[in-house]
Design a protein around this motif. Structure first.
Motif, mmCIF file in Angstrom:
data_model
loop_
_atom_site.group_PDB
_atom_site.id
_atom_site.type_symbol
_atom_site.label_atom_id
_atom_site.label_comp_id
_atom_site.label_asym_id
_atom_site.label_seq_id
_atom_site.Cartn_x
_atom_site.Cartn_y
_atom_site.Cartn_z
ATOM 1 N N ALA A 117 0.941 -1.134 -0.007
ATOM 2 C CA ALA A 117 -0.113 -0.036 0.082
ATOM 3 C C ALA A 117 0.794 1.161 0.110
ATOM 4 O O ALA A 117 2.094 1.280 0.153
ATOM 5 N N LYS A 118 0.275 2.350 0.147
ATOM 6 C CA LYS A 118 0.986 3.622 -0.055
ATOM 7 C C LYS A 118 1.966 3.749 1.009
ATOM 8 O O LYS A 118 3.227 4.012 0.737
ATOM 9 N N HIS A 119 1.709 3.498 2.087
ATOM 10 C CA HIS A 119 2.285 3.520 3.417
ATOM 11 C C HIS A 119 2.582 2.099 3.976
ATOM 12 O O HIS A 119 2.639 1.838 5.355
ATOM 13 N N ARG A 120 2.824 1.037 3.160
ATOM 14 C CA ARG A 120 2.997 -0.157 3.936
ATOM 15 C C ARG A 120 3.945 -1.120 3.044
ATOM 16 O O ARG A 120 3.640 -1.126 1.774
ATOM 17 N N LEU A 121 4.984 -1.664 3.636
ATOM 18 C CA LEU A 121 5.790 -2.463 2.893
ATOM 19 C C LEU A 121 5.958 -4.009 3.676
ATOM 20 O O LEU A 121 6.284 -4.010 4.732
ATOM 21 N N ARG A 122 5.789 -4.998 2.902
ATOM 22 C CA ARG A 122 5.925 -6.317 3.403
ATOM 23 C C ARG A 122 7.351 -6.972 2.925
ATOM 24 O O ARG A 122 7.574 -6.838 1.758
#
Length: 387
Positions: A117-122
């Motif tokens: 997402a825009k402000h989420r990194l896995r």
């Protein structure tokens, strides 16, 4: 752990600016050294995502996959304006009987780090670093010299494999983590086995560390660490000693305690963690997320010395926000060193042997003992053995 200029760490070195070592705690051969932040990072948070007991293939790029046991991943959540962030998945319970979130088995991933997402990194913790080591000169010979096999020319080092042990197989680690006292403000830990630095783990916020502290049992450790935990006796505890004859007031006692803490921190930084902090690394950026950068690093492979690989998230000033390291075994260091020397000499065996100060036949046998014998033509390898 600070240097003279805490505002701008050396970009080639691993510098734990902002993290301070506290007195260690010992359980058998396992020594745990807490890392404490004076000011936690509020606008980046980490949480674990469970995948279950399954082998997970990760598509690194078209027609190339990374396959490993991956019990969990990390999800980094950040804000664009620097305001405090909550770990992704944080929930407000409505009652005491709320069921836990279900987990699934086999999963297929695209890349070891992927923006969701825009402000989420896995990303897959530690596997990001291991992928970098396994991909070292993965393409094989850059020039098709006559000594190399058709497999080496066409497929390079594929498939490339390494072995490691789960933290649950490191004797004493589970008990040490269970009885470990988490310090106020603790954001990380340095893990030693038989006083050999096995791993470093650091996160942005104390709440993240409390939640992720048990995941050390699901991390990977090299054969050296497994053997040390199994064979070595308990390590001594470093206890502070204050000369009570010189203490005349409570203020003097506080000063003496502070001096002991400073002495331990200096001893730890310069002696115990010197093999990690005193060397330069080759860094590669994996992903940029706002003011944060996710990178992985490789050492300049030094045979018969301490070598670590790892991954880190740094802020815009180069300071470590997240860190996870893996100590290579001597055989892994030897393989990395050989590949680096071959690549530096365009995979020319005679030139590489001269650079290493050995004969070409000795280099060929070194490659075979390191597990790279299949890269050489069989008749060439037989000729080396006959010499």
């Amino acid at each position: 752990m600070t240097r003279p200029d805490p505002t701008r760490p050396d970009p080639a070195r691993l510098d734990l600016v902002g993290l301070e070592a506290r007195p260690s705690q010992v359980w058998g051969a396992v020594r745990l050294v807490p890392l404490v932040r004076d000011e936690p990072v509020e606008d980046l948070r980490l949480h674990a995502r469970l995948y279950g007991d399954a082998t997970i293939p990760v598509e690194v790029r078209p027609r190339r996959a990374y396959v490993s046991y991956v019990p969990h991943g990390f999800v980094a959540t950040w804000t664009g304006d620097g305001t405090p962030a909550a770990a992704y998945g944080t929930q407000m319970p409505t009652d005491g009987d709320s069921a836990p979130i279900a987990t699934t088995g086999l999963r297929f991933h695209r890349r070891t780090a992927r923006r969701e997402a825009k402000h989420r990194l896995r990303f897959l913790p530690l596997h990001l670093a291991l992928e970098g080591y396994l991909a070292l000169h993965f393409g094989g010979p850059s020039i098709a010299w006559e000594e190399w096999s058709q497999h080496a020319v066409r497929r390079g080092l594929s498939p490339r494999t390494e072995e490691a042990y789960l933290g649950t197989e490191v004797r004493g680690l589970a008990d040490a983590l269970r009885v470990f006292e988490i310090h106020p403000g603790q954001c990380g830990v340095l893990l030693y086995v038989a006083d050999a630095l096995a791993a470093v783990f650091a996160v942005p916020h104390p709440d993240d560390y409390r939640a992720l502290h048990p995941t050390l049992l699901q991390d990977l450790f090299g054969e050296l660490i497994h053997h040390y935990a199994t064979l070595m006796p308990p390590v001594p505890d470093f206890r502070a000693r204050v000369d009570d004859a010189r203490i005349r007031s409570l203020a003097e006692l506080r000063t003496a305690v502070a001096d002991q803490e400073d002495a331990w921190a200096r001893f730890h930084d310069t002696t115990m963690a010197g093999g990690l902090l005193d060397h330069a690394y080759t860094w590669r950026t994996v992903h940029r997320t706002g003011r944060f950068t996710l990178s992985r690093f490789l050492p300049v492979f030094r045979p018969k010395e301490e070598n670590h690989i790892g991954e880190a998230i740094t802020d815009e000033r180069g300071r470590i926000v997240y860190l996870k390291t893996f100590r290579l075994s001597e055989s892994q260091v030897r393989r990395g060193h050989l590949l680096d020397r071959l690549a530096a000499h365009d995979w020319h065996l005679a030139d590489t042997a001269a650079g290493l100060g050995v004969t070409e036949a000795q280099l060929g046998l070194r490659l075979e003992s390191a597990g790279f014998g299949h890269l050489l033509r069989q008749d060439v390898l037989d000729r080396y053995r006959s010499r």
